[in-house]
Design an enzyme around this catalytic site. Structure first.
Site, mmCIF file in Angstrom:
data_model
loop_
_atom_site.group_PDB
_atom_site.id
_atom_site.type_symbol
_atom_site.label_atom_id
_atom_site.label_comp_id
_atom_site.label_asym_id
_atom_site.label_seq_id
_atom_site.Cartn_x
_atom_site.Cartn_y
_atom_site.Cartn_z
ATOM 1 N N ARG A 1 0.784 -1.244 0.000
ATOM 2 C CA ARG A 1 0.000 0.000 0.000
ATOM 3 C C ARG A 1 0.814 1.291 0.000
ATOM 4 O O ARG A 1 0.261 2.356 -0.253
ATOM 5 C CB ARG A 1 -0.967 -0.003 1.192
ATOM 6 C CG ARG A 1 -2.144 -0.934 0.970
ATOM 7 C CD ARG A 1 -2.965 -1.110 2.221
ATOM 8 N NE ARG A 1 -2.184 -1.859 3.206
ATOM 9 C CZ ARG A 1 -2.623 -2.173 4.421
ATOM 10 N NH1 ARG A 1 -3.812 -1.784 4.803
ATOM 11 N NH2 ARG A 1 -1.867 -2.863 5.248
ATOM 12 N N ASP B 1 -0.624 -14.222 -0.359
ATOM 13 C CA ASP B 1 -0.692 -14.021 1.089
ATOM 14 C C ASP B 1 -0.606 -15.368 1.794
ATOM 15 O O ASP B 1 -1.025 -16.389 1.239
ATOM 16 C CB ASP B 1 -1.996 -13.314 1.478
ATOM 17 C CG ASP B 1 -1.877 -12.686 2.858
ATOM 18 O OD1 ASP B 1 -1.433 -11.532 2.941
ATOM 19 O OD2 ASP B 1 -2.177 -13.361 3.858
HETATM 20 O O1 1CP Z 1 -5.521 -4.169 1.327
HETATM 21 C C1 1CP Z 1 -4.383 -4.571 1.116
HETATM 22 O O2 1CP Z 1 -3.751 -4.212 0.113
HETATM 23 C C2 1CP Z 1 -3.857 -5.552 2.135
HETATM 24 C C3 1CP Z 1 -2.410 -5.480 2.501
HETATM 25 C C4 1CP Z 1 -1.721 -6.815 2.246
HETATM 26 C C5 1CP Z 1 -0.684 -7.049 1.326
HETATM 27 C C6 1CP Z 1 -0.027 -6.051 0.426
HETATM 28 C C7 1CP Z 1 -2.038 -8.059 2.847
HETATM 29 C C8 1CP Z 1 -3.120 -8.347 3.833
HETATM 30 N N1 1CP Z 1 -1.201 -9.025 2.312
HETATM 31 C C9 1CP Z 1 -0.368 -8.458 1.377
HETATM 32 C C10 1CP Z 1 0.634 -9.187 0.537
HETATM 33 C C11 1CP Z 1 1.595 -10.095 1.198
HETATM 34 N N2 1CP Z 1 1.402 -10.712 2.405
HETATM 35 C C12 1CP Z 1 2.845 -10.528 0.672
HETATM 36 C C13 1CP Z 1 3.383 -10.254 -0.740
HETATM 37 C C14 1CP Z 1 3.808 -8.875 -0.995
HETATM 38 C C15 1CP Z 1 5.151 -8.405 -0.570
HETATM 39 O O3 1CP Z 1 5.717 -8.818 0.463
HETATM 40 O O4 1CP Z 1 5.674 -7.557 -1.301
HETATM 41 C C16 1CP Z 1 3.434 -11.342 1.644
HETATM 42 C C17 1CP Z 1 4.807 -11.992 1.576
HETATM 43 C C18 1CP Z 1 2.503 -11.463 2.711
HETATM 44 C C19 1CP Z 1 2.743 -12.326 3.877
HETATM 45 C C20 1CP Z 1 1.888 -12.177 5.079
HETATM 46 N N3 1CP Z 1 0.543 -11.956 5.174
HETATM 47 C C21 1CP Z 1 2.377 -12.365 6.388
HETATM 48 C C22 1CP Z 1 3.801 -12.751 6.715
HETATM 49 C C23 1CP Z 1 4.696 -11.559 6.696
HETATM 50 C C24 1CP Z 1 4.398 -10.530 7.758
HETATM 51 O O5 1CP Z 1 4.056 -9.413 7.390
HETATM 52 O O6 1CP Z 1 4.529 -10.876 8.952
HETATM 53 C C25 1CP Z 1 1.314 -12.190 7.281
HETATM 54 C C26 1CP Z 1 1.345 -12.275 8.792
HETATM 55 C C27 1CP Z 1 0.153 -11.938 6.495
HETATM 56 C C28 1CP Z 1 -1.229 -11.734 6.995
HETATM 57 C C29 1CP Z 1 -1.770 -10.448 6.518
HETATM 58 N N4 1CP Z 1 -2.258 -10.248 5.255
HETATM 59 C C30 1CP Z 1 -2.614 -8.927 5.093
HETATM 60 C C31 1CP Z 1 -2.317 -8.251 6.323
HETATM 61 C C32 1CP Z 1 -2.589 -6.789 6.576
HETATM 62 C C33 1CP Z 1 -1.753 -9.202 7.176
HETATM 63 C C34 1CP Z 1 -1.143 -8.948 8.551
HETATM 64 C C35 1CP Z 1 -2.153 -8.731 9.598
HETATM 65 C C36 1CP Z 1 -1.511 -8.700 10.979
HETATM 66 O O7 1CP Z 1 -0.632 -7.854 11.221
HETATM 67 O O8 1CP Z 1 -1.909 -9.535 11.786
#
Ligand code: 1CP
Length: 340
Positions: free
Chosen positions: A25, A71
């Protein structure tokens, strides 16, 4: 392919650079694609759109690796946990009543239902320049269980943790099921052309020390063994976030090639104490990049000094926050390149 060479032990490969949540984002071009999509999960499962946003940060910053836009919660989605994303609330799922409150049969359709992830990997690999690595990934069982048990993000992981003590046998059965799903998802991405695999255990630090072996270390070992048993040779990066000194035991036992270090771990300590052949990845505080200027440059000095003389994948200690100014990322990228 610098990242792959580094992970294969080439000491002269130089520092590789990419960022966790590099497609996300904080990028205006990401927000405009996101705004066209009906919901987040259909976005993840749309190969053309996933491919498009995967390449955005590479086009803008010329990083050494792309991470496939997807994700970790695609597995709970496959398990029909009613995953949805509501604006400003993060992921929501149906909370599980107990660890076996799940239809294990659904795993059999993983390759079919998650085939768009493989399609996105194939499309991206075809378009990405050959000197850049494509990273495929999955969430580790414990981190998946935290979301599935609680029905979303959590502050204290109270329910998931209570299962570790009070419903241990059932929780281990749930872990085996998730290990199988994770193995299959990683294999799917490797066969589609991912050059490196990464296992995210974002909430590993919440597992009590006495239970770390059972619920963090052994699952990671079984997943890596399972992937290798399928003939997959790609390097694997583990990111057991929040382990602190527990990284020593993890690194000692888990046969990964790279290890992600979060921003709460002293990187000089990690560089001194973790096995020499393990490539360390990290660990800039994402909020220092959001702050920019002198604080960001001080963080950079700290990291480069800690990693002098060691193989290093420059990265964050956790993902970019949405309010990160794009120009700070551009400046950081340039500084990392200039300083080798
Ligand atoms: O509305 C949106 O655009 C949502 C934001 C978003 C994005 C950009 C989410 C929701 N997921 C992603 C993509 C994503 N998620 C990637 C690929 C993109 C990149 O890294 O460039 C990857 C590797 C993930 C992995 C992911 N999802 C993790 C592990 C890494 C980490 O951040 O710890 C986790 C825990 C998630 C769950 C998740 N998905 C989305 C959110 C906002 C969350 C985290 C929620 C939380 O903090 O509990």
């Amino acid at each position: 392919m610098q990242l792959v060479n580094l992970l294969k032990g080439d000491k002269n490969a130089g520092r590789a650079l990419w960022f966790m949540r590099q497609a996300g984002r904080y990028l205006p071009e990401y927000r405009s694609v996101r705004a066209e999509m009906p919901d987040f999960i259909s976005f993840c499962l749309n190969p053309e759109k996933a491919f498009e946003v995967t390449l955005q940060p590479i086009e803008r910053f010329d990083l050494d690796a792309a991470i496939i836009f997807s994700d970790i919660l695609t597995i709970p989605w496959l398990l029909e946990r009613n995953l949805r994303f509501e604006a400003g609330r993060g992921p929501l799922l149906d909370a599980m009543d107990h660890p076996l409150d799940i239809n294990a049969q659904l795993i059999t359709s993983l390759e079919d239902k998650l085939s768009p992830v493989g399609d996105a990997v194939r499309l991206t690999r075809k378009k990405l320049s050959t000197d850049k690595a494509l990273i495929g990934f999955a969430g580790a069982p414990w981190t998946l269980v935290t979301y599935m048990a609680e029905g979303g993000s959590s502050r204290d992981f109270a329910k998931a943790k209570s299962w570790l003590w009070s419903a241990r046998a059932q929780t281990k059965a749930l872990f085996s099921l998730l290990e199988e799903a994770v193995i299959r998802l990683l294999v799917l991405q490797a066969r589609a052309g991912a050059d490196v695999l990464m296992l995210f255990d974002s909430w590993a630090g919440a597992v009590p020390d006495a239970l770390r072996e059972d619920f963090v270390i052994n699952p990671a070992i079984r997943i890596i063994d399972g992937v290798r048993d399928q003939g997959i040779a790609q390097p694997i990066i583990c990111f057991p976030k929040g382990l602190g000194e527990g990284l020593l035991g993890f690194a000692d036992q888990v046969p990964c090639q790279g290890l992600g270090i979060d921003q709460h771990t002293n990187l000089a300590w990690a560089a001194e104490n973790l096995p020499e052949n393990l490539v360390l990845q990290g660990n800039m505080d994402p909020l220092a990049v959001a702050a920019g200027g002198a604080p960001m440059r001080a963080e950079l000095d700290r990291i480069l000094a800690a990693m002098a003389g060691r193989s290093h994948i420059f990265n964050l200690g956790h993902g970019f926050v949405p309010h990160t100014p794009v120009e700070n990322v551009a400046e950081l990228t340039q500084l990392v390149r200039e300083r080798g």
